[in-house]
Design a protein around this motif. Structure first.
Motif, PDB file in Angstrom:
ATOM      1  N   THR A   1      -9.034 -36.703  -0.761  1.00  0.00           N
ATOM      2  CA  THR A   1      -7.764 -36.334  -1.387  1.00  0.00           C
ATOM      3  C   THR A   1      -7.947 -35.306  -2.508  1.00  0.00           C
ATOM      4  OG1 THR A   1      -8.050 -38.286  -2.744  1.00  0.00           O
ATOM      5  CG2 THR A   1      -6.589 -38.490  -0.846  1.00  0.00           C
ATOM      6  N   LYS A   2      -6.821 -34.805  -3.001  1.00  0.00           N
ATOM      7  CA  LYS A   2      -6.818 -33.723  -3.995  1.00  0.00           C
ATOM      8  C   LYS A   2      -7.606 -34.031  -5.264  1.00  0.00           C
ATOM      9  CE  LYS A   2      -3.208 -31.103  -5.281  1.00  0.00           C
ATOM     10  NZ  LYS A   2      -1.814 -30.822  -5.679  1.00  0.00           N
ATOM     11  N   ASP A   3      -7.610 -35.326  -5.656  1.00  0.00           N
ATOM     12  CA  ASP A   3      -8.297 -35.640  -6.911  1.00  0.00           C
ATOM     13  C   ASP A   3      -9.807 -35.531  -6.779  1.00  0.00           C
ATOM     14  OD1 ASP A   3      -8.286 -37.781  -5.224  1.00  0.00           O
ATOM     15  OD2 ASP A   3      -8.034 -39.288  -6.783  1.00  0.00           O
TER      16      ASP A   3
ATOM     17  N   GLU B   1       0.902 -33.575  -2.468  1.00  0.00           N
ATOM     18  CA  GLU B   1       0.045 -34.653  -2.962  1.00  0.00           C
ATOM     19  C   GLU B   1      -0.813 -35.259  -1.850  1.00  0.00           C
ATOM     20  OE1 GLU B   1      -0.957 -35.678  -5.957  1.00  0.00           O
ATOM     21  OE2 GLU B   1       0.123 -33.855  -6.483  1.00  0.00           O
ATOM     22  N   ASP B   2      -0.301 -35.246  -0.625  1.00  0.00           N
ATOM     23  CA  ASP B   2      -1.057 -35.873   0.457  1.00  0.00           C
ATOM     24  C   ASP B   2      -1.939 -34.874   1.211  1.00  0.00           C
ATOM     25  OD1 ASP B   2       1.017 -34.490   1.572  1.00  0.00           O
ATOM     26  OD2 ASP B   2       1.609 -36.055   2.982  1.00  0.00           O
TER      27      ASP B   2
END
Lengths: 815, 52
Positions: free
Chosen positions: B44-46, B34-35
């Protein structure tokens, strides 16, 4: 699972963004005396007029029933449909129990219609025939919860019957769940019949249950039966409240007299309570049951069902919501003028416009619509409010929640703050947007002056996050009782929770984007706003430890054509377009993300919507002289020592200090320049700008509420500026003779498929904007119209700078 | 499936992984920690969109 029905002219979604789908009930020989009489007199023009009237009054589909004892239903239906197909734009619903009549119409119908209806009264013979037709012609089907035992009365019976029909229609006939509209039947709660006291509850529960048990199916109700036997004025109110409750329970479509549905907002709370009591069978008075209370209440109120009221239609209300959702401004003033005849301007805003915008925000949150479309919706909202404002009392505006927005000291970036302004303003809040580079003292002063409820602070830079942190105690000491919302690229929930929250007495809240800001403001209104907390999640999955990398300290130093600085002002703007990072522009800057779209849908969106906007801007960039590239750059002798690079310009040495990674491979920019002991090195620097024109025009667009165009132009400016940096970095590689490796495409540039690297000041590997002081001494960017703010940020915004390393191992890395 | 960073255009290719971020080749985007952040611009991933 989208499903729509269509006519020759248009398609209509069965699940409307703002439910329910309204199906006009008036073209029905059993339901409308007027229609029946015209049909009996063979007055088909009159019958057509009934259809057209409903279309004008907001119906979205029309139910058509010509069955009447003694007449040839099939012939009537065929004749009427032939007229309707060419004259009515709405999709139609064939209301017949006769499979041969249905078959006749399906043959001639040019779109996708709805068949009304099937049931299990005969055990399934008719159902079998109609489902076969529906499958063949691709029609949607209404299914009534009637079985051999008759009409299902209880929730359990209704759901069970629906399941039986589902199993046959979907399981055996291969219809798709989303093609089925279940009607769990409405019975009157106005007759006093003991067995029907809870009929509304049974139906409402069945709606919820059916949708839960059979995912994908839709539900439909004929609403007006609920009030059969009551007085007309009371019926209209009860029908409307019941419809609202049914929608809350999950209803997708309603067969109604669209002219008689009253928007909930227009029903007095007291009326609504009396209706709800009847619907939910709540006896509040020991002497009389809910029905008696209802009858007495409306008796006392008197019959207000006059002609004017019956002409009210919900078309305008529904239309306004649609106009916001579909960002359509055509005829907005006309719709608002109609609505002003019915509501106070503030009510139009609060009960129609704000909920529509809220819905738009929810769709954005779910990834179903994209930022540019949200902005277009906000433009409609803004225009509507501007139209209504002259009609409003001053007092109307004063009870709005007030929000102060500012970009913090030293930071010139205002796109994020302005997006928050747009979203909050157009959700009904009063925003004081006091601009960029605002010191904390001014923010405190203005917050007090405007007596705001919330403060929102924005800033893109790493430095701005520190400014926010440092200023928190100031807000506390100034006695501000307002929560503070923080937004900006360099912020994280962790930083806000650990470094900002403790500084202020009121909640300090991290907001990832404008909609998170809206959410926080709403929570504040509800008294639920909490400071951001950061919880360490379970540790991330173990990763490989990256090995330490040996940086070669003996790479040859390139020959630069000169030492010192030079200015270039004759860059051809068209040469930059080939370097524009279109993916970052479309998806990042503009918000045209793929979201839930398929690859094909996204390709279509890109081709039909995004590329045309881009092409137009590229053209304007040249014809309107929006892009005025100017460069100042140079090469300087240098050497590194530990984490610093010492740059020599004549007699003066400038020290550039860089951070080192605290984890492997422990890189630092200084590593890419040779130390004195190895003979020193050469460093490149540049400052490039496309001038201030794009920034000026973008500002004008924002000020005149052209939100969408503002976002487009601003994003274009950002990426063309970066393209200029990319282009100029390549020119410098050519000059240094290290350009043998050239990227094939923009992705190649993005991933640095070339020798060396450029590090922008303010970015993670070189976060210190203070270095700009040295850069300005080296390159004199004032000569190309670039200046520094007190926080070392460059103006105009469409400017970027970098230190250029030629070292083959120099690439981007995070610190 | 490959994913693109909407901020900078970097493409995460699961067959390559992200060696600089300690991600083994063959790691699906969904399985990234997630990080995990973009190796080029650190978002970040989003901030990634699926491609192809």
């Amino acid at each position: 699972m989208k499903a729509s029905v269509s006519s020759l002219y248009q398609a209509v979604e069965l699940s409307q963004p703002i439910p329910p789908l309204l199906i006009g009930e008036r073209c029905n020989t059993n339901g409308s005396k007027k229609f029946r009489e015209m049909l009996l007199a063979d007055d088909f023009d009159g019958c057509l007029q009934v259809a057209l009237d409903q279309e004008a009054k907001g119906a979205q589909v029309l139910d058509i029933c010509t069955a009447y004892a003694g007449r040839d239903e099939k012939a009537d239906l065929k004749r009427f449909f032939t007229m309707l197909i060419g004259s009515v734009k709405l999709p139609l619903m064939i209301d017949s129990t006769q499979p041969d009549c249905i078959a006749e119409i399906l043959k001639i119908y040019p779109g996708r219609c709805i068949i009304n209806s099937i049931n299990l009264e005969d055990g399934g013979a008719n159902l079998h025939k109609v489902c076969t037709l529906a499958k063949k012609y691709g029609a949607a089907v209404v299914a009534l919860t009637i079985n051999k035992a008759g009409m299902a009365m209880t929730t359990a019976e209704k759901v069970e019957t629906a399941q039986q029909i589902y199993d046959l229609a979907v399981g055996e006939h291969g219809l798709r769940p989303q093609d089925l509209l279940f009607d769990p039947l409405t019975f009157t709660i106005g007759s006093g019949d003991e067995s029907l006291h809870d009929a509304a509850i049974q139906t409402l529960n069945a709606i919820t249950q059916i949708k839960k048990q059979m995912p994908g199916v839709r539900t439909l109700l004929g609403v007006s039966n609920i009030s059969f036997g009551l007085r007309p004025a009371a019926r209209k109110v009860l029908n409307s409240v019941f419809l609202h409750e049914a929608v809350e329970a999950g209803l997708d479509a309603a067969i109604v007299d669209t002219a008689k549905v009253i928007p909930l907002a227009q029903i007095a709370n007291e009326d609504r309570d009396v209706c709800s009591d009847l619907i939910y069978n709540r006896q509040k008075n020991a002497d009389k049951n809910a029905l008696m209370a209802f009858i007495d209440y409306f008796e006392e109120k008197g019959d207000t069902d006059d002609q004017d009221e019956s002409q009210q239609d919900i078309a305008a209300e529904k239309l306004l919501g649609q106009m916001v959702l579909k960002s359509n401004k055509d005829g907005l003033d006309d719709v608002l003028t109609i609505l002003l005849g019915r509501y106070k301007p503030l009510d139009i805003i609060n009960t129609l416009l704000v909920p529509a915008m809220r819905y738009v925000g929810e769709l954005f949150g779910k990834g179903e619509i994209l930022l540019p479309f949200v902005l277009q919706s906000a433009e409609v909202m803004k225009k509507a409010v501007a139209f209504l404002e002259p009609f409003m009392d001053k007092a109307d505006a004063s009870d709005k929640l007030k929000v102060l927005l500012a970009t913090v000291q030293g930071d010139v970036h205002d796109i994020g703050k302005n997006l928050v302004d747009i979203i909050l303003t157009n959700n009904g809040y009063k925003v004081y947007n006091i601009g960029i580079k605002v010191p904390a003292e001014t923010i405190i002063e203005k917050a007090k002056e405007y007596d705001v409820d919330i403060i929102g602070l924005s800033g893109l830079l790493v430095k701005s996050a520190i400014v926010m942190q440092d200023s928190m105690p100031q807000y506390k000491e100034a006695g501000l009782k307002t929560p503070i919302l923080l937004g900006g690229a360099a912020l994280t929930p962790k930083f806000v929770a650990e470094s900002c929250v403790p500084g202020h007495a009121e909640p300090v809240v991290y907001c990832a984007d404008a909609f998170a800001g809206l959410k926080a403001v709403r929570e504040f209104e509800q008294g639920k706003l909490e400071p951001t907390v950061f919880e360490t999640k379970t540790p991330a999955t173990a990763r490989k430890t990256t090995k330490n990398v040996e940086i070669d300290t003996n790479v040859p130093v390139p020959q630069t054509p000169f030492l010192g600085k030079r200015i270039v002002t004759d860059v051809d703007p068209t040469a930059l377009y080939g370097y524009v990072n279109e993916q970052a522009l479309f998806r990042g800057r503009w918000g045209y993300r793929r979201g839930k779209m398929t690859a094909e849908e996204y390709a279509m969106l890109t081709k039909d919507t995004v590329i045309p906007i881009y092409e137009k801007l590229k053209e304007r960039g040249i014809t309107e002289n929006l892009i005025q590239p100017k460069v100042t750059y140079g090469y300087f002798k240098c050497h590194s020592k530990d984490e610093s690079v010492y740059v020599q310009d004549g007699e003066t040495t400038y020290e550039f200090a860089f951070p080192r990674q605290e984890f492997a491979p422990n890189l630092c920019i200084a590593d890419f320049f040779k130390p004195e002991t190895n003979g020193g090195d050469v460093a490149g620097f540049f400052v490039v700008t496309i001038g201030e024109k794009i920034g000026q025009i973008a500002k004008e667009l924002f000020e005149k509420d052209a939100y969408h165009d503002y976002l487009m132009l601003h994003g274009f400016g950002v990426e063309v500026t970066d393209a200029l940096a990319e282009y100029w970095h390549e020119q410098m590689r050519i000059e240094m003779g290290i350009s043998a490796q050239r990227p094939d495409d923009v992705t190649g540039f993005v991933t640095q498929q070339y020798q060396g690297s450029r590090y922008g000041f303010g970015y993670p590997a070189c976060p210190d904007l203070g270095a700009h002081e040295h850069v300005f001494k080296l390159l004199d960017p004032e000569d190309i119209g670039v200046t520094l703010t007190e926080n070392m940020e460059m103006v105009p915004e469409q400017t970027t700078s970098a230190i250029v390393a030629h070292h083959p191992q120099a690439k981007y890395f995070a610190v | 499936m490959k994913y693109i960073c909407i901020n900078c255009g970097y493409i995460y290719d699961p067959t390559l992984g992200d060696p600089t971020g300690g991600i083994e080749p063959g790691t699906a985007f969904e399985d990234l920690p997630e990080d995990w952040t973009c190796p080029l611009c650190y978002v970040t991933k989003d901030n990634f969109d699926p491609i192809d």
